[in-house]
Design a protein around this motif. Sequence first.
Motif, mmCIF file in Angstrom:
data_model
loop_
_atom_site.group_PDB
_atom_site.id
_atom_site.type_symbol
_atom_site.label_atom_id
_atom_site.label_comp_id
_atom_site.label_asym_id
_atom_site.label_seq_id
_atom_site.Cartn_x
_atom_site.Cartn_y
_atom_site.Cartn_z
ATOM 1 N N LEU A 24 0.810 -1.218 0.000
ATOM 2 C CA LEU A 24 0.000 0.000 0.000
ATOM 3 C C LEU A 24 0.843 1.268 0.000
ATOM 4 O O LEU A 24 0.473 2.279 -0.607
ATOM 5 N N LYS A 25 1.991 1.217 0.659
ATOM 6 C CA LYS A 25 2.838 2.404 0.811
ATOM 7 C C LYS A 25 3.262 3.013 -0.534
ATOM 8 O O LYS A 25 3.264 4.242 -0.682
ATOM 9 N N PRO A 26 3.623 2.208 -1.541
ATOM 10 C CA PRO A 26 4.011 2.797 -2.834
ATOM 11 C C PRO A 26 2.883 3.573 -3.518
ATOM 12 O O PRO A 26 3.145 4.341 -4.443
ATOM 13 N N LEU A 27 1.635 3.393 -3.044
ATOM 14 C CA LEU A 27 0.491 4.073 -3.658
ATOM 15 C C LEU A 27 0.031 5.285 -2.842
ATOM 16 O O LEU A 27 -1.096 5.753 -3.015
ATOM 17 N N HIS A 28 0.920 5.804 -1.980
ATOM 18 C CA HIS A 28 0.498 6.881 -1.079
ATOM 19 C C HIS A 28 0.116 8.166 -1.815
ATOM 20 O O HIS A 28 -0.580 9.024 -1.259
ATOM 21 N N ASN A 29 0.544 8.328 -3.066
ATOM 22 C CA ASN A 29 0.195 9.529 -3.830
ATOM 23 C C ASN A 29 -1.192 9.443 -4.474
ATOM 24 O O ASN A 29 -1.694 10.441 -4.996
ATOM 25 N N TYR A 30 -1.801 8.259 -4.433
ATOM 26 C CA TYR A 30 -3.126 8.088 -5.034
ATOM 27 C C TYR A 30 -4.209 8.279 -3.968
ATOM 28 O O TYR A 30 -4.008 7.916 -2.801
ATOM 29 N N PRO A 31 -5.362 8.836 -4.344
ATOM 30 C CA PRO A 31 -6.462 9.006 -3.378
ATOM 31 C C PRO A 31 -6.887 7.664 -2.786
ATOM 32 O O PRO A 31 -6.953 6.650 -3.494
ATOM 33 N N SER A 211 2.002 1.907 -14.452
ATOM 34 C CA SER A 211 2.093 0.461 -14.234
ATOM 35 C C SER A 211 2.266 0.134 -12.752
ATOM 36 O O SER A 211 1.845 -0.938 -12.290
ATOM 37 N N LEU A 212 2.902 1.053 -11.991
ATOM 38 C CA LEU A 212 3.095 0.850 -10.555
ATOM 39 C C LEU A 212 1.750 0.644 -9.862
ATOM 40 O O LEU A 212 1.601 -0.240 -9.011
ATOM 41 N N PHE A 213 0.764 1.463 -10.221
ATOM 42 C CA PHE A 213 -0.554 1.383 -9.590
ATOM 43 C C PHE A 213 -1.160 0.002 -9.821
ATOM 44 O O PHE A 213 -1.622 -0.646 -8.879
ATOM 45 N N TYR A 214 -1.159 -0.464 -11.056
ATOM 46 C CA TYR A 214 -1.805 -1.728 -11.372
ATOM 47 C C TYR A 214 -0.999 -2.927 -10.866
ATOM 48 O O TYR A 214 -1.573 -3.966 -10.524
#
Length: 306
Positions: A24-31, A211-214
């Motif tokens: 989850l941490k790598p996605l901290h910039n996404y809502p 691609s990081l998000f998916y």
Amino acid sequence: MRLNKYYLAAFSAFFIWGFFSLALKPLHNYPSLDILFYRVFFSVTTMLLINLCFRKKVLKKDWNQFKKMTAKQKRSVIVLTLGGGVFLSSNWFVFIYVMNHISVKAASLAYLICPILTTILAFFILKEKLSKWQWFAVMISVFSCVLLSLNHFEDIFYSLITAATYAMYIISQRKNSEIDKFLVLTIQLVFTALILIPFYPNYSGALPTESLFYGCLSVIVVCFTIIPLFLNLYALQGINSSAVGIMIYINPIIGFLIAIFYYKEQVTALQLFSYFLILVSIVVFNEELIFARKLKMAPSEIEGLK
């Protein structure tokens, strides 16, 4: 002893969830709501494909079994399954709200309150019996949570709401044992997706393209949603809600260790002592299993395990 596999399933579920921050941490910039939307939608798509492609016989068997049930049994299965979906979606909604608008500490405290709340609610609602050692473990847990909430009493109210939704999910699914657990989970996530769809147009952000998000979302869907939720439901077939509830402590303990050793976050001596007490409470609660003491069961319970 056959019960061991159910304890192992419960332990595995919360052990896996303890590492959730790594994905989850790598996605901290996404809502946060976007992560929630896509987590549910992707989970539903994956589970529907698995059921339709590889589990057609199970679906047919459960459908035939459902048709043979009495009206009362059918009503119970529908209410418990959809009710579980409501509790699960509510828990995810409330957790996101608390995390974003109240405090991270309040969200973390919810995971520590939940086992206590699950144990107490299971005692009153399901009439599950607890030994004197298990009640002692609950008291240790209460004391440790009080220590962690010092100077943060405003967080307790929000933490209780978050904890209560997941506690009720566990308790409701303890009695939902008529149909296949993977199918139950699929129906619950489909129901959760139907609840979320009306909110998606107004509350979602731009469609992610990285691609990081998916990549991270795929790990979240498979490793931190489908697998642990299924293990959680499977465990409830063989052990009571209190035993599953107390296993929730494994999640924040692992998260706490990751915060210290991986993310290098600062901790106080009081926090270390509180988490140590929580670890002690897990050992005390499961002392019969850990120390291989003979479980006292009624003849009917023994027969049911054969």
